[in-house]
Structure formats: structure tokens, C-alpha cells
Design a protein around this motif. Structure first.
Motif, PDB file in Angstrom:
ATOM      1  N   ARG A 324      -8.054  -8.984   6.288  1.00  0.00           N
ATOM      2  CA  ARG A 324      -7.532  -8.353   7.497  1.00  0.00           C
ATOM      3  C   ARG A 324      -6.197  -7.681   7.216  1.00  0.00           C
ATOM      4  O   ARG A 324      -5.898  -6.617   7.752  1.00  0.00           O
ATOM      5  N   TYR A 325      -5.383  -8.316   6.379  1.00  0.00           N
ATOM      6  CA  TYR A 325      -4.056  -7.769   6.072  1.00  0.00           C
ATOM      7  C   TYR A 325      -3.934  -7.468   4.583  1.00  0.00           C
ATOM      8  O   TYR A 325      -3.925  -6.313   4.188  1.00  0.00           O
ATOM      9  N   ARG A 356       3.305  -1.867   0.920  1.00  0.00           N
ATOM     10  CA  ARG A 356       1.990  -1.271   1.143  1.00  0.00           C
ATOM     11  C   ARG A 356       1.699  -1.092   2.622  1.00  0.00           C
ATOM     12  O   ARG A 356       1.109  -0.100   3.033  1.00  0.00           O
ATOM     13  N   ALA A 357       2.101  -2.079   3.419  1.00  0.00           N
ATOM     14  CA  ALA A 357       1.814  -2.001   4.854  1.00  0.00           C
ATOM     15  C   ALA A 357       2.721  -2.953   5.615  1.00  0.00           C
ATOM     16  O   ALA A 357       3.125  -4.000   5.100  1.00  0.00           O
ATOM     17  N   TRP A 359       2.860  -4.661   9.564  1.00  0.00           N
ATOM     18  CA  TRP A 359       2.186  -4.850  10.838  1.00  0.00           C
ATOM     19  C   TRP A 359       3.124  -5.568  11.816  1.00  0.00           C
ATOM     20  O   TRP A 359       3.425  -6.750  11.621  1.00  0.00           O
ATOM     21  N   GLY A 395       2.991   6.251   6.180  1.00  0.00           N
ATOM     22  CA  GLY A 395       1.861   5.578   6.811  1.00  0.00           C
ATOM     23  C   GLY A 395       1.803   4.079   6.617  1.00  0.00           C
ATOM     24  O   GLY A 395       0.791   3.452   6.915  1.00  0.00           O
ATOM     25  N   CYS A 396       2.905   3.471   6.108  1.00  0.00           N
ATOM     26  CA  CYS A 396       2.849   2.024   5.888  1.00  0.00           C
ATOM     27  C   CYS A 396       2.975   1.230   7.185  1.00  0.00           C
ATOM     28  O   CYS A 396       2.592   0.059   7.249  1.00  0.00           O
ATOM     29  N   LEU A 397       3.524   1.855   8.254  1.00  0.00           N
ATOM     30  CA  LEU A 397       3.609   1.159   9.534  1.00  0.00           C
ATOM     31  C   LEU A 397       2.254   1.211  10.229  1.00  0.00           C
ATOM     32  O   LEU A 397       1.729   2.281  10.531  1.00  0.00           O
ATOM     33  N   ARG A 398       1.658   0.039  10.444  1.00  0.00           N
ATOM     34  CA  ARG A 398       0.311  -0.064  10.992  1.00  0.00           C
ATOM     35  C   ARG A 398       0.365  -0.481  12.458  1.00  0.00           C
ATOM     36  O   ARG A 398       1.397  -0.928  12.965  1.00  0.00           O
ATOM     37  N   GLU A 399      -0.774  -0.364  13.099  1.00  0.00           N
ATOM     38  CA  GLU A 399      -0.890  -0.818  14.476  1.00  0.00           C
ATOM     39  C   GLU A 399      -0.729  -2.331  14.509  1.00  0.00           C
ATOM     40  O   GLU A 399      -1.128  -3.041  13.580  1.00  0.00           O
ATOM     41  N   GLY A 401      -1.132  -6.181  14.754  1.00  0.00           N
ATOM     42  CA  GLY A 401      -2.318  -6.962  14.439  1.00  0.00           C
ATOM     43  C   GLY A 401      -2.841  -7.734  15.603  1.00  0.00           C
ATOM     44  O   GLY A 401      -3.907  -8.294  15.557  1.00  0.00           O
TER      45      GLY A 401
END
Length: 401
Positions: A324-325, A356-357, A359, A395-399, A401
């Protein structure tokens, strides 16, 4: 009559305080000061994964930013102020606690002999005396230095050869002690050459006295708990023993039962020392901290979810396509809230900490102020990991979780 109730924010503040996360991260991180941090926590879990730094190092760095790995190594291997053994997992533990570990040695000896014998460890018991004699004659050894003529498999842990299994068993049973590590490989020596004589008991372990110490020490570090949580803290007392201890302490007036409100508003009965509900919750710093997935405040995943509404599962053993992450994702603590998680890795060949990301948690607005706190937290980790720069790809900032 209704039970006293501890509101969720107060419960989180008290809980974080017991875990050394309420005070601003500052202060000496070596010698007696570092030992004091570990005594307050009870133990520090060891883990081999090193995507940025190892778990034990991140745990201590989150509380004392001046901490460096050499400080822990000296405290354990030179000062002998710590010993390595098992709680719910491998950990370094204050040496002053050693007398309370003899019950664990006895129980591990009985439990592991039965379990490992049924898991095709043929021959490991016959290796006890040869392994002990080898160490007595030649000094500390690693698992690679014994059993050179024994058949080894190719499937990892379950293919341990008999002498390696004997080493691990003798350590868990208290006959050997870990005196240090080379890389992450344990070095074993005879306990009598490592642990001072006054820390050894005469005869069998004092079961009643040990259970009393374990339960008291667990509650002191949790602040509030159920009997099951008390038993699980050190993972030596059985649930039945912890339940009996709680009942006795309640009857004697040394504990009281209260309700703890969770993040979802649900109440859960727990026991506390009298006076906790009336105590003023500590003020928490707003600074953001990167936590290890094995941080003591997060070790009990269900408890963390009840208190903070933070669902966390490590995905190291989850196939990449099903994660998931990410492989090894770090929780982010800000004040009394877990506000997000970050997937990042140290690329030492080019001196970069690559994100990388990121959340945010649901309900958390990722403002410019919060982003600045996040970047400051990562820069502290970068310096700790001895890297040159932090890299944030587009784009590393994600919606959330």
C-alpha cells in the motif's frame, strides 16, 4: 459508578511522555545520559534493515539528535552497561535489569528446546558442550566460526547448522552472552566472563518477585494498560500472571481502573497508578520527528491505532505489487499527532537521501508550515545518516492514505 475517564488528547500526551517523546529532542546522547534514555524506554529493539539507518539508531536519534551509533556500541561493548537479549524481539536492555531476566532464560530454555527439536534442528543439543568448550578455549565467536564441518542449507534461518542453533539456544537460555557485533553478526562469549557475579541469582529464578518487577516496570513505561498489554511489554510474564498481578494490585489500592478514550471516541478499560487522570498532561513540542517503524511508541500497532487513529503495518515481506505504501516507510510525529508517513532511502554512493513518496494522514492539511517542518526533520536525518543532500522528486506528495 462510572469509571474515571482520560480524554484522548491527554492519553496521547501521557503516552508520548512515557516514551520520551514529550520533551524537546535535546540533551547529551552518550554515557550515563544515553543509558538514562534506554532505562526510561525499558529496552531498544535491534533490527538489521538499513534503508536510512538501523531501527535502534533511529529510535535514539529521535529523542537525542546528538546521538551517534558509536555511543550505543561503547555503552554495550566497552562499558557493559547494557546486555542483549529478547523481549518481543532482540533488544539491548540496561544491565541493571539483568537479575530479572533469569526467569526468561529458564522459560526460553524449556520452550525453545521443545520447539526447535520439532522443527528439524537434529543434533543441536549434542553441540552444547563442544560449542561451550570452543568458546572457553578460544574466546568470543560468531556463528560463522563454529560448525565449519556441518551441513548447511541454502534457505536462510531455517537451515541453521546444529552449532549455530546451539549458539543461539545457549544465548537465549543464559549460558552465553552477546559481547558485541561485527556488522550485524553477534559475537558470543561465556556469560560468566561477561556478566558480573552479583547479577546472577542463587538457584532458580524468583518467579513471584520477577513477575512483580516485570508488571510494575511495564506499567511505569506504558502509563496505562490492560493486563494483556502489561504481559506483552516484556513478553515474559504470561497473560494469566499479568491478570493475577493486576487483580492483586487493584485489591491493594495500588492501581485504579479507568477508561481511556481512543481516537474514534471508543472507551477502553485500563489500569493506572492513582492520580494519573488528575495529572496535568505534559505540553508537547510542535517539532516534527521521523520515527522508526520499530519505535517503542509504535511497537504495539493496535494500541497506536486506538490512540492516534494511525494504521501502520510494515510491508517488508509484502510483494512489491501488493504494498500500500512501501518497503520500509517511516511514520511522522508532530506534537501529539502522527501526521503522515514517508518512503525514503539513503543512496550512499551519491550522498543522497531520496524521498520516494510522502503520504499525509487523512484530515491533515499539508501546509507550507508543515512542509517546512518536514524538510527540517529530513535534514536532521540526512545529517545523522552522513549524507550530503535530500532529494524530493516531483510528485512525491501523495493523496492522504
Amino acid at each position: 459508578m462510572a469509571l474515571p475517564r482520560l480524554e484522548n488528547r491527554a492519553a496521547r500526551a501521557h503516552f508520548l511522555d512515557r516514551h520520551g517523546l514529550a520533551a524537546p529532542p535535546a540533551g547529551s546522547a552518550r554515557g550515563a545520559a544515553l543509558l538514562e534514555v534506554i532505562e526510561r524506554l525499558g529496552f531498544v529493539q535491534l533490527d538489521s534493515i538499513n534503508t536510512v539507518a538501523r531501527a535502534h539508531d533511529l529510535i535514539l536519534h529521535a529523542r537525542r539528535p546528538g546521538y551517534r551509533h558509536a555511543n550505543l556500541k561503547r555503552l554495550h561493548e566497552k562499558d557493559r552497561a547494557l546486555f542483549e537479549h529478547w523481549t518481543h524481539d532482540a533488544a539491548v536492555i540496561p544491565m541493571s535489569f539483568y537479575p530479572h531476566w533469569h526467569l526468561r532464560f529458564e522459560r526460553d530454555a524449556e520452550r525453545l528446546k521443545a520447539r526447535w527439536s520439532s522443527w528439524r534442528r537434529e543434533g543441536f543439543e549434542a553441540r552444547f558442550e563442544p560449542v561451550l568448550n570452543h568458546i572457553r578455549d578460544h574466546g568470543p565467536v560468531s556463528s560463522s566460526e563454529v560448525g565449519e564441518d556441518e551441513r548447511k542449507g541454502s534457505g536462510g534461518w531455517w537451515d541453521w547448522h546444529p552449532s549455530k542453533t546451539a549458539l543461539e539456544y545457549l544465548w537465549r537460555a543464559g549460558a552465553l552472552a552477546v559481547v558485541g557485533r561485527q556488522g550485524f553478526q553477534k559475537l558470543y562469549d561465556l556469560t560468566e566472563r561477561v556478566i558480573e557475579a552479583h547479577l546472577h541469582p542463587d538457584g532458580e529464578a524468583d518467579v513471584e518477585g520477577t513477575i512483580d518487577w516485570l508488571c510494575n516496570a511495564a506499567l511505569d513505561r506504558l502509563g496505562f494498560a490492560t493486563s494483556g498489554e502489561i504481559a506483552a511489554f516484556w513478553d515474559t510474564a504470561t497473560p494469566a500472571e499479568a491478570k493475577a498481578w493486576v487483580a492483586r494490585e487493584l485489591a491493594e489500592g495500588r492501581l485504579e481502573e479507568i477508561e481511556i478514550l481512543g481516537a474514534d471516541g471508543a472507551a477502553r478499560k485500563s489500569v493506572v497508578r492513582p492520580g494519573l487522570v488528575a495529572a496535568e498532561p505534559p505540553a508537547l513540542p510542535g517539532r516534527m520527528r521521523v520515527l522508526s517503524p520499530f519505535d517503542p511508541a509504535l511497537r504495539d500497532r493496535q494500541r497506536a491505532e486506538r490512540l492516534f487513529g494511525f494504521h501502520y503495518r510494515i510491508e517488508v515481506f509484502v510483494p512489491e505489487a501488493k504494498r500500500r505504501y512501501g518497503y520500509y516507510v517511516f511514520p511522522l510525529l508532530e506534537g501529539d499527532r502522527l501526521v503522515g508517513r514517508v518512503d525514503m532511502k539513503a543512496h550512499r554512493e551519491c550522498g543522497e537521501l531520496r524521498v520516494r513518496a510522502l503520504w499525509p494522514e487523512r484530515g491533515i492539511r499539508w501546509s507550507k508550515t508543515r512542509q517546512a517542518r518536514f524538510e527540517a526533520a529530513l535534514d536532521r536525518v540526512r545529517r545523522f545518516a552522513d549524507l550530503e543532500r535530500v532529494v524530493f522528486p516531483d510528485g512525491c506528495l501523495r493523496e492522504p492514505g
